[in-house]
Design a protein around this motif. Structure first.
Motif, PDB file in Angstrom:
ATOM      1  N   ALA A 299     -11.269  -5.896 -13.849  1.00  0.00           N
ATOM      2  CA  ALA A 299     -11.030  -6.443 -12.508  1.00  0.00           C
ATOM      3  C   ALA A 299     -12.092  -5.939 -11.533  1.00  0.00           C
ATOM      4  CB  ALA A 299      -9.633  -6.072 -12.025  1.00  0.00           C
ATOM      5  N   TYR A 300     -12.409  -4.649 -11.593  1.00  0.00           N
ATOM      6  CA  TYR A 300     -13.440  -4.123 -10.694  1.00  0.00           C
ATOM      7  C   TYR A 300     -14.827  -4.643 -11.040  1.00  0.00           C
ATOM      8  CZ  TYR A 300     -10.575  -1.345  -7.678  1.00  0.00           C
ATOM      9  OH  TYR A 300      -9.665  -0.977  -6.730  1.00  0.00           O
TER      10      TYR A 300
ATOM     11  N   ALA B 126      -8.378  -5.842  -5.451  1.00  0.00           N
ATOM     12  CA  ALA B 126      -8.704  -4.431  -5.631  1.00  0.00           C
ATOM     13  C   ALA B 126      -7.427  -3.591  -5.708  1.00  0.00           C
ATOM     14  CB  ALA B 126      -9.600  -3.943  -4.497  1.00  0.00           C
ATOM     15  N   LEU B 127      -6.463  -3.884  -4.871  1.00  0.00           N
ATOM     16  CA  LEU B 127      -5.195  -3.149  -4.935  1.00  0.00           C
ATOM     17  C   LEU B 127      -4.471  -3.415  -6.255  1.00  0.00           C
ATOM     18  CD1 LEU B 127      -4.020  -3.609  -1.239  1.00  0.00           C
ATOM     19  CD2 LEU B 127      -4.533  -1.422  -2.366  1.00  0.00           C
ATOM     20  N   LEU B 128      -4.552  -4.641  -6.745  1.00  0.00           N
ATOM     21  CA  LEU B 128      -3.956  -4.938  -8.057  1.00  0.00           C
ATOM     22  C   LEU B 128      -4.664  -4.152  -9.165  1.00  0.00           C
ATOM     23  CD1 LEU B 128      -3.315  -8.760  -7.677  1.00  0.00           C
ATOM     24  CD2 LEU B 128      -1.565  -7.009  -8.106  1.00  0.00           C
TER      25      LEU B 128
ATOM     26  N   HIS C  14       6.142  -1.681  -8.682  1.00  0.00           N
ATOM     27  CA  HIS C  14       6.698  -2.421  -7.544  1.00  0.00           C
ATOM     28  C   HIS C  14       5.585  -2.919  -6.615  1.00  0.00           C
ATOM     29  CE1 HIS C  14       9.607  -3.821  -4.677  1.00  0.00           C
ATOM     30  NE2 HIS C  14       9.151  -3.006  -3.735  1.00  0.00           N
ATOM     31  N   ALA C  15       4.555  -2.096  -6.428  1.00  0.00           N
ATOM     32  CA  ALA C  15       3.432  -2.523  -5.591  1.00  0.00           C
ATOM     33  C   ALA C  15       2.791  -3.783  -6.158  1.00  0.00           C
ATOM     34  CB  ALA C  15       2.396  -1.402  -5.482  1.00  0.00           C
ATOM     35  N   ARG C  16       2.647  -3.829  -7.481  1.00  0.00           N
ATOM     36  CA  ARG C  16       2.063  -5.017  -8.121  1.00  0.00           C
ATOM     37  C   ARG C  16       2.933  -6.238  -7.856  1.00  0.00           C
ATOM     38  NH1 ARG C  16      -0.497  -5.006 -14.039  1.00  0.00           N
ATOM     39  NH2 ARG C  16       0.920  -3.257 -14.271  1.00  0.00           N
TER      40      ARG C  16
ATOM     41  N   VAL D 123       0.842  -1.198   0.000  1.00  0.00           N
ATOM     42  CA  VAL D 123       0.000   0.000   0.000  1.00  0.00           C
ATOM     43  C   VAL D 123       0.878   1.249   0.000  1.00  0.00           C
ATOM     44  CG1 VAL D 123      -1.695   1.319   1.344  1.00  0.00           C
ATOM     45  CG2 VAL D 123      -1.970  -1.155   1.073  1.00  0.00           C
ATOM     46  N   GLU D 124       1.890   1.267   0.851  1.00  0.00           N
ATOM     47  CA  GLU D 124       2.801   2.418   0.879  1.00  0.00           C
ATOM     48  C   GLU D 124       3.467   2.623  -0.479  1.00  0.00           C
ATOM     49  OE1 GLU D 124       7.104   3.660   2.753  1.00  0.00           O
ATOM     50  OE2 GLU D 124       5.793   2.441   4.027  1.00  0.00           O
TER      51      GLU D 124
END
Length: 168
Positions: free
Chosen positions: A93-94, A75-77, A59-61, A49-50
């Motif tokens: 995705a949503y 949801a974050l993806l 990088h988050a993915r 999340v950060e």
């Protein structure tokens, strides 16, 4: 789209320790990294999340792909895809998440994120429809004040973007 973006955007909404939802962009913004990290210290997805909210969706993915595919992770993806400009992937995705979670407590959260993705894809009228539904669902459910404020903020900012007055 008739945008009244010169008007004052809705105020930021406190999201949690060390972060807000920005009234102009409708995106989370870390305001105090130390407080944010302390608030997320027990969250297994805190680093992802950060990283996402700090502007590194690639990088988050990568971090999220190692997590179990819960509704939150998916949801974050989708948010990562949105922030990478992969709007159709994020919208699909949503849509899948909404089909799976309609009628659950996740629905207004997912509608709001779906709306933000529609907004990023330059589909503000459709986004506004999602924000209106998310707000109504949260009112009906007696959601906490911060969730109502977040939905009202998204609705009001999008109304500005399409040239409609804010609601009270």
């Amino acid at each position: 789209m008739r945008a009244d973006l010169g008007a004052e955007p809705p105020p930021d909404v406190e999201g949690g320790p060390g972060w807000v939802i920005d009234g102009a962009t409708l995106r989370p913004r870390i305001t105090d990294l130390r407080a944010f990290r302390e608030g997320m210290s027990t969250d297994a997805l805190g680093e992802a999340v950060e990283t996402l909210w700090s502007g590194d969706p690639t990088h988050a993915r990568e971090l999220l792909h190692t997590a179990d595919p819960s509704v939150r992770v998916r949801a974050l993806l989708a948010d990562c895809a949105r922030d990478l400009g992969e709007f159709e992937d994020a919208l699909w995705a949503y849509a899948d998440l909404l089909a799976e979670c309609t009628g659950s407590p996740w629905e207004p959260v997912l509608r709001q994120h779906y709306g933000k993705t529609l907004l990023a894809a330059d589909r503000p009228q459709e986004a506004l429809e999602q924000f209106e539904v998310a707000y109504a669902q949260r009112v009906q459910a007696g959601a906490p004040a911060d969730q109502l404020a977040s939905s009202a903020q998204a609705r009001d900012r999008t109304r500005q973007m399409v040239g409609l007055p804010r609601r009270s």
